[in-house]
Design an enzyme around this catalytic site. Structure first.
Site, PDB file in Angstrom:
ATOM      1  N   ASP A 204       3.439  -9.773  15.034  1.00 25.37           N
ATOM      2  CA  ASP A 204       2.973  -9.970  16.100  1.00 25.37           C
ATOM      3  C   ASP A 204       1.401  -8.393  16.275  1.00 25.37           C
ATOM      4  O   ASP A 204       0.719  -8.065  16.431  1.00 25.37           O
ATOM      5  CB  ASP A 204       3.542  -9.611  17.216  1.00 25.37           C
ATOM      6  CG  ASP A 204       2.624 -10.108  18.645  1.00 25.37           C
ATOM      7  OD1 ASP A 204       1.360 -10.169  18.660  1.00 25.37           O
ATOM      8  OD2 ASP A 204       3.529 -10.396  19.884  1.00 25.37           O
ATOM      9  N   ASP A 212      -1.083  -9.589  24.660  1.00 23.21           N
ATOM     10  CA  ASP A 212      -0.208  -9.991  24.975  1.00 23.21           C
ATOM     11  C   ASP A 212      -1.347 -11.523  25.437  1.00 23.21           C
ATOM     12  O   ASP A 212      -1.816 -11.498  26.507  1.00 23.21           O
ATOM     13  CB  ASP A 212       0.230  -9.920  26.429  1.00 23.21           C
ATOM     14  CG  ASP A 212       1.165 -10.626  26.922  1.00 23.21           C
ATOM     15  OD1 ASP A 212       1.131 -11.893  25.867  1.00 23.21           O
ATOM     16  OD2 ASP A 212       1.512 -11.056  27.070  1.00 23.21           O
ATOM     17  N   ASP A 241     -10.629 -12.464  13.691  1.00 21.84           N
ATOM     18  CA  ASP A 241      -9.845 -11.188  13.020  1.00 21.84           C
ATOM     19  C   ASP A 241      -8.441 -11.509  13.351  1.00 21.84           C
ATOM     20  O   ASP A 241      -7.865 -11.605  13.956  1.00 21.84           O
ATOM     21  CB  ASP A 241     -10.716  -9.562  13.168  1.00 21.84           C
ATOM     22  CG  ASP A 241      -9.904  -8.460  12.210  1.00 21.84           C
ATOM     23  OD1 ASP A 241      -9.822  -8.566  11.624  1.00 21.84           O
ATOM     24  OD2 ASP A 241      -9.467  -7.989  12.677  1.00 21.84           O
ATOM     25  N   HIS A 245      -1.475 -12.179  13.182  1.00 19.62           N
ATOM     26  CA  HIS A 245      -1.118 -10.907  14.060  1.00 19.62           C
ATOM     27  C   HIS A 245      -1.089 -12.208  15.654  1.00 19.62           C
ATOM     28  O   HIS A 245      -0.947 -11.097  16.626  1.00 19.62           O
ATOM     29  CB  HIS A 245      -1.195 -10.350  14.064  1.00 19.62           C
ATOM     30  CG  HIS A 245      -1.360  -8.937  12.686  1.00 19.62           C
ATOM     31  ND1 HIS A 245      -0.083  -8.858  11.885  1.00 19.62           N
ATOM     32  CD2 HIS A 245      -2.616  -9.200  12.155  1.00 19.62           C
ATOM     33  CE1 HIS A 245      -0.146  -8.390  11.137  1.00 19.62           C
ATOM     34  NE2 HIS A 245      -2.242  -8.490  10.650  1.00 19.62           N
ATOM     35  N   GLU A 272      -9.162 -15.234   9.502  1.00 19.72           N
ATOM     36  CA  GLU A 272      -8.336 -14.116   7.684  1.00 19.72           C
ATOM     37  C   GLU A 272      -6.414 -14.104   8.728  1.00 19.72           C
ATOM     38  O   GLU A 272      -6.944 -13.340   8.946  1.00 19.72           O
ATOM     39  CB  GLU A 272      -9.057 -12.793   8.315  1.00 19.72           C
ATOM     40  CG  GLU A 272      -8.417 -11.943   7.768  1.00 19.72           C
ATOM     41  CD  GLU A 272      -8.486 -10.530   8.043  1.00 19.72           C
ATOM     42  OE1 GLU A 272      -7.823  -9.613   7.117  1.00 19.72           O
ATOM     43  OE2 GLU A 272      -8.232 -10.401   9.312  1.00 19.72           O
ATOM     44  N   GLY A 311      -7.097 -11.139 -21.509  1.00 16.00           N
ATOM     45  CA  GLY A 311      -7.334 -12.935 -21.689  1.00 16.00           C
ATOM     46  C   GLY A 311      -6.195 -13.178 -21.883  1.00 16.00           C
ATOM     47  O   GLY A 311      -5.805 -15.036 -22.457  1.00 16.00           O
TER      48      GLY A 311
HETATM   49 CA    CA Z   1      -0.325  -9.291  18.118  1.00 19.39          CA
END
Ligand code: CA
Length: 501
Positions: A204, A212, A241, A245, A272, A311
């Protein structure tokens, strides 16, 4: 070959990420891309992703992810400056208008996860946690001095009276009493959101003051910001973005609210979610019920690995365990971005020699929507990275000629290819592509009986010989080692050569 086309559903879309980490500051980007808009449309760009447009919490040239005030688009004297790194509010709006005039859709970069650069500190009861496992508490609750008061004195309540305090956040990484870096503090009366990435135990927390999103006041405020932003700017989509999280159920609900407000269930949203494991990405897509597209990070890592293998990479495996293989309808493909470029936090730059091959792969193969990186189109002076040769030509080929049924020949260790048969809606369409990560190669590929007796030419202009399609609809296409060959019809070739950069 019409170029005003962003609203045409019958053409292949190509996004450009119109910034790199070190793109010139001095508040010039909005004016620069406004001037470039017609040119971008002319060679086949349909969507532009612009960097975060709001005031950052510190330093003049912040790229924009360290967000301070989402209502300040370069309008208020805050953090010592009126403008953002990229310009003023009016310049941003003018830039969006220029893209709309060129019929290019604009995707805004939306940063909801954190806030940086608080106006004041406040005392908060917090627990110090293990940065590598945020569920491990390293202390009992004690009082820290947290940077969580955002009252935006420079804006003085315009657009929104909302002010932030510690109750709107879950944690911070700075105690102004202790004054030590490297710590993470969870507020004692808060838990980390449960439905986020499980890296670091619970991911988070990323940076700054962690928002929050499950606080009802915060939810309401972020929704009203979204509506305000859409009304003011008229942007056509969001790039979200740091979604790994942010709680997944919040994100799903937020996107639904935005789409309701726009009365557009197809309002584009791209997340993302930086992770190389396809299972993690699929799990996230399941959590959000596929409500947004996400970047194909596993494909980026496959391509990067191939580009450094000299390669010794099985090209037949290039699509293995990627989003375009497993969830093509949700895949935004890319080669590099502002985080993977040299010197940045997720540095994993694809080897330069292979970039043309890599772009041919994502631009000309059918699945996914490709996102072209500014640093690849224009180069990155700061780290001496060159513009990728004939990248504009590849975008043109995608836009004008890469249509019709696809026949895959993704079947060889060193040389892979495919053809597109073309269709009636796109004059002179139909292509054959061969890519090599080592040796010269030749493949007999089917491109359609309608081309019997017709000639194809390599618009990457490495191979001079013409390929003539036989009566069965096959051609013997070739490619030089370590390169790409993109075969197009003769009229298409002439058009591409005339317009070459
Ligand atoms: Ca967060």
């Amino acid at each position: 070959m019409a170029k005003k086309n962003g609203s045409d559903k019958n053409i292949n879309r190509t996004i450009i990420q119109y910034f790199e980490w070190y793109v010139e500051g001095n508040h010039v980007l909005w004016n620069k891309c406004r001037a470039q808009a017609p040119r971008l449309a002319e060679f086949g760009i349909t969507d532009v992703w612009l960097p975060p447009a709001y005031k950052a919490g510190f330093i003049e040239d912040n790229v924009g992810y360290a967000v301070y005030d989402m209502y300040d688009l370069g309008e208020f004297e805050q953090k010592g400056l009126l403008k953002t790194k990229y310009g003023s509010k009016q310049e941003y709006l003018d830039c969006i208008k220029a893209f709309h005039d060129a019929d290019i859709r604009v995707l805004a970069d939306v940063v909801l996860n954190h806030r940086v650069g608080a106006d004041e500190f406040e005392d908060v009861s917090a627990v110090k946690v293990d940065p590598h496992n945020r569920y491990n508490n390293w202390s009992d609750p004690y009082t820290i001095s947290a940077a969580t008061v955002f009252n935006f004195p420079g804006r003085n309540g315009k657009y929104s009276k909302f002010t932030w305090n510690h109750t709107h956040f879950t944690g911070v990484d700075w105690d102004n009493n202790e004054r030590q870096t490297g710590n993470i503090y969870r507020f004692a009366d808060k838990n980390w959101a449960g439905d986020v990435s499980n890296e670091m135990g619970n991911f988070d927390y990323l940076m700054g003051a962690d928002v929050d999103v499950y606080n009802p006041e915060v939810k309401k405020e972020l929704e009203s910001w979204g509506k305000w932003y859409l009304d003011l700017t008229g942007v056509d989509g969001f790039r979200m973005d740091a979604v790994k999280h942010i709680g997944a159920s919040f994100m799903k609900e937020y996107i639904a609210k935005i789409r309701d407000y726009k009365k557009d269930r197809d309002f584009p949203v791209i997340g993302e979610y930086w992770h190389g494991d396809i299972n993690v990405l699929e799990n996230y897509l399941n959590q959000i019920e596929g409500c947004m597209s996400i970047f194909d990070v596993p494909l980026h890592f496959n391509i990067r690995q191939m580009s450094y293998a000299d390669g010794n990479y099985n090209m037949a495996d290039i699509f293995n365990n990627t989003l375009i293989q497993r969830r093509p309808q949700n895949a935004i493909t890319f080669i590099d971005n502002h985080d993977s470029q040299p010197g940045q936090s997720l540095e994993s730059f694809v080897n330069t020699w292979m970039k043309q091959v890599a772009y041919a792969l994502i631009l000309l193969h059918k699945d996914g929507i490709p996102c072209v990186f500014y640093g690849d189109l224009y180069g990155i002076p700061n780290t001496r990275n060159i513009p990728i040769p004939r990248l504009r030509t590849l975008i043109r080929v995608r836009h004008d000629f890469a249509y019709g049924e696809q026949h895959d020949y993704i079947d060889h260790y060193d040389v892979i290819g495919w053809t597109r048969e073309g269709d009636d809606d796109h004059p002179d369409s139909g292509i054959a592509v061969l890519l090599s990560d080592k040796r010269d190669g030749m493949k007999r590929m089917y491109i359609g009986k309608k081309f019997a007796g017709k000639c194809f030419r390599d618009c990457m202009r490495k191979i001079r010989e013409v390929v003539t399609i036989d009566d069965e609809g096959y051609g013997d296409f070739t490619v030089q080692g370590f390169s790409s060959a993109v075969w197009v019809t003769e009229p298409a070739y002439e058009y591409l050569v005339i317009n070459e950069d």
